[in-house]
Design an enzyme around this catalytic site. Structure first.
Site, mmCIF file in Angstrom:
data_model
loop_
_atom_site.group_PDB
_atom_site.id
_atom_site.type_symbol
_atom_site.label_atom_id
_atom_site.label_comp_id
_atom_site.label_asym_id
_atom_site.label_seq_id
_atom_site.Cartn_x
_atom_site.Cartn_y
_atom_site.Cartn_z
ATOM 1 C CG ASP A 42 27.275 43.262 7.624
ATOM 2 O OD1 ASP A 42 26.960 42.105 7.936
ATOM 3 O OD2 ASP A 42 27.390 43.648 6.437
ATOM 4 C CG ASP A 95 24.154 43.411 -0.525
ATOM 5 O OD1 ASP A 95 23.441 43.291 0.497
ATOM 6 O OD2 ASP A 95 25.343 43.020 -0.569
#
Ligand SMILES: C[S@@+](CC[C@H](N)C(=O)[O-])C[C@H]1O[C@@H](n2cnc3c(N)ncnc32)[C@H](O)[C@@H]1O
Length: 232
Positions: A116, A67
């Site tokens: 997302d 991430d």
């Protein structure tokens, strides 16, 4: 940046299970883990719930949470250190650059957990199951490697099914409602932070796993947006 975030960013710099934009890391994962066990990535890992919990369940596999947000991976990395879970590590990078950090065809599986959805058509290329990313994953994965997507976004789930059909991927499992019959079996029962929030909002959680084709994934030329799509 807020104080708590700053503290977490400073803390992960001292963690020996977190790598931030490391150089020449491709050959060093087996040194880090001290073994050549299969490597499984969790992309968009956030706090790394999948990485940590699967690492506990599969001591003969290595897990790497990926991430860009260091303050989130702090949570999983800190837990792994506290509980001596040595087969999980974290990599803070932008996923677009992931090929710099691994040798070709060195990854067994990729989990993508609640990425997302980038709902605007003009942002579709940022979806982690877009052609562009599938082409990257093809270079990372071993032949027969598996991709797993867990999402609350019906749009991303449908988009991913379109990608899967377009590239004639082999679907392994496709579950339109993970919680339809109560708590699912491991590992789908692992709940991420975002998943917990979506469940509170009564959103349906979806899952699909698939294998990429053997033939090279080609990225289709950019589609020109019409005026209405461009203005969205
Ligand atoms: C909605 S959160 C989900 C986090 C976690 N998997 C969960 O379910 O709680 C999406 C995560 O994807 C990460 N992300 C999105 N696009 C990324 C990219 N291109 N490179 C690295 N991280 C990205 C964000 O930083 C964020 O932590």
């Amino acid at each position: 940046m807020q104080g708590k975030k700053l503290k977490r960013f400073a803390a992960i710099k001292t963690f020996d299970n977190v790598y931030e934009y490391p150089e020449n890391m491709q050959d060093k994962w087996s040194t880090h883990f001290n073994n050549d066990h299969p490597i499984i990535l969790e992309l968009a890992c956030g706090k790394g719930e999948y990485s940590v919990n699967m690492a506990l369940a599969f001591p003969d596999k290595n897990f790497i949470g990926v991430d860009v947000k260091g303050n989130r991976m702090f949570i999983g990395a800190k837990r792994a250190l506290a509980e001596n879970i040595s087969n999980v590590a974290f990599l803070r990078i932008r996923i677009e650059q992931i090929l710099q950090y691994f040798n070709p065809h060195s990854i067994s599986e990729i989990w993508i957990t609640f990425p997302d959805p980038f709902l605007r058509e003009g942002k579709a290329k940022n979806r982690l199951t877009h052609h562009k990313f599938l082409a990257l994953y093809q270079q990372l994965l071993k032949p027969n490697g598996i991709i797993h997507l867990k999402t609350d976004s019906v749009e991303l789930y449908e988009f991913t099914q379109e990608m899967v059909a377009h590239h004639t991927c082999e679907v392994i499992q496709n579950i339109g409602d993970v919680y339809k019959n109560g708590t699912p079996a491991f590992p789908l029962n692992i709940q991420t932070f975002y998943e917990g929030m979506h469940l509170k909002d009564n959103r349906t959680i979806r899952y699909i796993s698939f294998r990429l084709p053997q033939t090279k994934i080609e990225i289709p030329p950019k589609k020109k947006l019409n005026e209405e799509e461009a203005s969205l």
